[in-house]
Design an enzyme around this catalytic site. Sequence first.
Site, short mmCIF file in Angstrom:
data_model
loop_
_atom_site.label_atom_id
_atom_site.label_comp_id
_atom_site.label_asym_id
_atom_site.label_seq_id
_atom_site.Cartn_x
_atom_site.Cartn_y
_atom_site.Cartn_z
N TYR A 239 -2.30 -1.01 9.91
CA TYR A 239 -2.75 -1.28 8.86
C TYR A 239 -1.23 -1.14 8.05
O TYR A 239 -0.89 -2.03 7.83
CB TYR A 239 -3.52 -0.86 7.84
CG TYR A 239 -3.79 -0.95 6.92
CD1 TYR A 239 -4.32 -2.21 5.79
CD2 TYR A 239 -3.45 -0.54 5.61
CE1 TYR A 239 -4.40 -3.05 4.39
CE2 TYR A 239 -3.69 -0.48 4.74
CZ TYR A 239 -4.12 -1.70 3.64
OH TYR A 239 -4.00 -1.94 2.46
N SER B 18 0.99 -1.29 0.06
CA SER B 18 -0.37 0.30 -0.31
C SER B 18 1.20 1.58 -0.16
O SER B 18 2.38 0.64 0.05
CB SER B 18 -0.73 0.10 1.50
OG SER B 18 -1.28 1.32 1.53
N1 LIG Z 1 -8.53 -1.29 -2.76
C1 LIG Z 1 -7.46 -0.24 -2.63
O1 LIG Z 1 -7.98 0.94 -2.89
C2 LIG Z 1 -5.86 -1.06 -1.87
C3 LIG Z 1 -5.48 -0.14 -1.95
C4 LIG Z 1 -3.89 -0.18 -1.51
C5 LIG Z 1 -3.26 -1.60 -1.29
N2 LIG Z 1 -4.81 -2.56 -1.07
C6 LIG Z 1 -4.64 -3.73 -0.41
O2 LIG Z 1 -5.23 -4.46 -1.56
C7 LIG Z 1 -6.02 -6.28 -1.21
C8 LIG Z 1 -6.87 -6.38 -1.78
O3 LIG Z 1 -7.66 -5.47 -1.05
P1 LIG Z 1 -9.11 -4.69 -1.80
O4 LIG Z 1 -9.86 -3.67 -1.58
O5 LIG Z 1 -9.59 -6.08 -2.77
O6 LIG Z 1 -9.92 -5.55 -0.61
P2 LIG Z 1 -11.73 -6.56 -0.24
O7 LIG Z 1 -11.96 -5.82 -1.37
O8 LIG Z 1 -11.86 -6.16 1.46
O9 LIG Z 1 -11.07 -7.71 -0.16
C9 LIG Z 1 -9.81 -8.43 0.72
C10 LIG Z 1 -10.33 -10.02 0.91
O10 LIG Z 1 -9.27 -10.68 2.28
C11 LIG Z 1 -10.32 -11.52 2.53
N3 LIG Z 1 -10.28 -11.31 4.03
C12 LIG Z 1 -9.97 -11.03 5.03
N4 LIG Z 1 -9.18 -11.20 6.33
C13 LIG Z 1 -9.56 -12.59 6.18
C14 LIG Z 1 -9.88 -14.01 6.68
N5 LIG Z 1 -8.99 -13.45 8.16
N6 LIG Z 1 -8.98 -14.87 5.64
C15 LIG Z 1 -8.88 -15.07 5.23
N7 LIG Z 1 -9.54 -13.57 3.64
C16 LIG Z 1 -9.63 -12.71 4.36
C17 LIG Z 1 -11.31 -11.11 2.47
O11 LIG Z 1 -12.39 -11.84 2.11
P3 LIG Z 1 -14.13 -11.89 2.65
O12 LIG Z 1 -14.53 -11.25 1.24
O13 LIG Z 1 -14.47 -13.29 2.83
O14 LIG Z 1 -14.21 -10.86 4.10
C18 LIG Z 1 -11.48 -10.82 0.93
O15 LIG Z 1 -11.84 -11.26 0.15
C19 LIG Z 1 -5.03 -5.94 0.60
O16 LIG Z 1 -4.12 -6.44 0.39
C20 LIG Z 1 -5.34 -4.30 0.38
O17 LIG Z 1 -4.48 -4.27 2.26
C21 LIG Z 1 -5.71 -2.08 -1.51
#
Ligand SMILES: NC(=O)c1ccc[n+]([C@@H]2O[C@H](COP(=O)([O-])OP(=O)(O)OC[C@H]3O[C@@H](n4cnc5c(N)ncnc54)[C@H](OP(=O)(O)O)[C@@H]3O)[C@@H](O)[C@H]2O)c1
Length: 246
Positions: free
Chosen positions: A165, A152
Amino acid sequence: MEYAVSSDALKGKIILVTGAGAGIGKQAALSYAQHGATVILLGRTVNKLEQTYDEIEAAGYPTPAIIPLDMKGATKQNYVDMADTIESQFGRLDGILHNASLLGVISPFDQIGEDTYDDIMQVNVKAQFLMTQALLPLLHKSQDGRIVFTSSTVGHSGRAFWGTYAISKFATEGMMQVLADELSDSTIRVNAINPGATRTAMRAKAYPAEDTDLLKTPQDIMPLYLYLMAPESKCVNGQCIDAQPK
Ligand SMILES: NC(=O)c1ccc[n+]([C@@H]2O[C@H](COP(=O)([O-])OP(=O)(O)OC[C@H]3O[C@@H](n4cnc5c(N)ncnc54)[C@H](OP(=O)(O)O)[C@@H]3O)[C@@H](O)[C@H]2O)c1
């Protein structure tokens, strides 16, 4: 930079994606499958994983596999057992996308609860450590294994109120760099992606008031996700790359 890969760049590859039921992880699983990979869908909510599975099947891509696992409660033994299952089914592993993570709460440092800290570090850091340790022998059986972590902007530049985080993403980048250096003489490549602001549930939780139409979608940022998994990235190691460079 343009991150172009051929349409069958991942043909025959076995790739594990964590958090494959939603957001960026779901899109990555679909995109890897579209480019020929057999994807192992790992996550904690089975019906979301089944939805991703069904979309991959309906599109006619290689049949995926599902591993339901809550990374918050998973033990070292769970990851060892998982590696045994993957080995018996596939014989090797070609890539891991460490994507699943928890945001926790945006709050002042002195209000971070110990339980929140422990949960985030467990899911975002220790689970990746244990999973990678267990799966490394299978990655060594690949011709060109890939480990891709997810960082991130707050993973290399701390920011007020992003607490655990941000700490967890610094640790993720550290893990990536240590592994990349250690494996530099092998054919395994280890890198990280900073997705940048992307239209998902996690982003909406962090920025509830913003206009989501202005955000890139998970699909928009896939070229880098594909590139770092594909043979094309064999000269890239130990980097954290922005999917949305300024
Ligand atoms: N979106 C952004 O703007 C952004 C920016 C910077 C970095 N990121 C990074 O990108 C990655 C994906 O993020 P996203 O935005 O796609 O987030 P998201 O929509 O919240 O998806 C997160 C995923 O992680 C899974 N997860 C959470 N806790 C878990 C656990 N205990 N065991 C197994 N799976 C688990 C969730 O499962 P459930 O759906 O079942 O809860 C979901 O599939 C993350 O590492 C995040 O930090 C995102």
